[in-house]
Scaffold this active site. Structure first.
Site, short mmCIF file in Angstrom:
data_model
loop_
_atom_site.label_atom_id
_atom_site.label_comp_id
_atom_site.label_asym_id
_atom_site.label_seq_id
_atom_site.Cartn_x
_atom_site.Cartn_y
_atom_site.Cartn_z
N GLY A 14 0.79 -1.24 0.00
CA GLY A 14 0.00 0.00 0.00
C GLY A 14 0.81 1.28 0.00
O GLY A 14 0.32 2.33 0.43
N LEU A 95 -8.91 -7.13 -13.75
CA LEU A 95 -10.35 -6.85 -13.68
C LEU A 95 -11.07 -7.40 -14.91
O LEU A 95 -10.57 -7.34 -16.02
CB LEU A 95 -10.58 -5.33 -13.61
N HIS A 111 1.49 0.96 -13.32
CA HIS A 111 2.25 -0.24 -13.71
C HIS A 111 3.75 0.10 -13.72
O HIS A 111 4.13 1.13 -14.26
CB HIS A 111 1.80 -0.72 -15.09
N ASP A 148 -3.27 -4.10 -19.17
CA ASP A 148 -2.16 -3.15 -19.32
C ASP A 148 -2.11 -2.48 -20.69
O ASP A 148 -1.04 -2.07 -21.15
CB ASP A 148 -0.80 -3.84 -19.04
C1 GRF Z 1 3.80 -1.17 -7.46
O1 GRF Z 1 5.07 -1.39 -7.99
C2 GRF Z 1 2.77 -1.03 -8.56
O2 GRF Z 1 3.28 -0.41 -9.72
C3 GRF Z 1 2.43 -2.45 -8.86
O3 GRF Z 1 2.42 -3.09 -7.60
C4 GRF Z 1 3.29 -2.38 -6.71
C5 GRF Z 1 2.44 -2.01 -5.52
O4 GRF Z 1 3.15 -1.41 -4.49
N1 GRF Z 1 1.19 -2.53 -9.59
P1 GRF Z 1 2.39 -0.80 -3.25
O5 GRF Z 1 1.45 -1.85 -2.70
O6 GRF Z 1 1.64 0.43 -3.70
O7 GRF Z 1 3.45 -0.44 -2.25
#
Ligand code: GRF
Length: 205
Positions: A14, A95, A111, A148
């Site tokens: 998070g 999703l 991403h 994506d």
């Molecule tokens: C991030 O690198 C995001 O780009 C990917 O998952 C990771 C999540 O990190 N989709 P966090 O949970 O926000 O710390």
């Protein structure tokens, strides 16, 4: 003008959720988090929401017989909380149509690569390192039914250094994610983002 109401979907650590919370609390993001949905009960994202008095619910895929019913449950929660924009901030599930159609053009994702390179998986940083690219980065894009591949809102390039490991590269990309995702939300909140086919036009940013 009422503030944009966000529904954040997160699965784990998070840190992107935290970056959004911090920008809102700093007063630099005209939005509010109406709801956090987490699909893992022990996720740190839930602790972060609780610490800031943000409503959070756990909705687990395994509690529903089908993916469609699982997504309908999420859509019901998002609607019940008046969510305008759904933000996938480290959400580890793809999703399906129930969700994507319910919030068409109103779901964004972060991403950790420069799409369309290294899309479609959860190991974009490792894939970039293994492939040997000299530049990678992160992308904020609208979510469509094709993984994506939705219209791109913002991208930030990050160099791959000679001594990089997956950890060091991921950390450097993550630092940029924490700026890019709130910035994309800010542009949307200010009405500066228009989807024109595959392209996103940014107005006066
Ligand atoms: C991030 O690198 C995001 O780009 C990917 O998952 C990771 C999540 O990190 N989709 P966090 O949970 O926000 O710390």
């Amino acid at each position: 003008m009422s503030r944009l109401r966000l529904g954040i979907l997160a699965s784990g650590r998070g840190s992107n959720l935290q970056a959004i919370i911090d920008e809102i609390e700093r007063g630099s993001l005209p939005a509010e988090i109406a709801l956090v949905i987490c699909n893992h009960p022990g996720a740190m994202a839930l602790e972060r929401a609780a610490k800031h008095g943000i409503k959070a619910v756990v909705i687990e895929r395994k509690c529903y017989p089908t993916k469609a019913e699982y997504e309908v449950a999420m859509v019901e929660q998002l609607r019940a909380h008046g969510v305008d924009l759904v933000v996938l901030a480290g959400f580890d599930r793809v999703l399906g149509p129930e969700m994507v159609r319910a919030y068409a053009g109103r779901i964004i994702n972060i991403h950790p690569s420069l799409l369309p390179a290294f899309g479609g998986g959860l190991h974009a940083q490792a894939d970039a390192l293994e492939y040997g690219v000299k530049v990678t980065g992160c992308t904020v894009h609208f979510v469509t039914e094709e993984v994506d591949a939705g219209p791109i809102i913002l991208q930030k390039a990050v160099p791959v250094l000679e001594d990089d490991t997956v950890e060091t590269l991921s950390a450097r990309i993550l630092a940029e994610e924490h700026k890019l995702l709130p910035e994309a939300i800010r542009l949307i909140a200010e009405g500066k983002v228009r989807i024109e086919g595959r392209r996103v036009r940014l107005l006066d940013s």
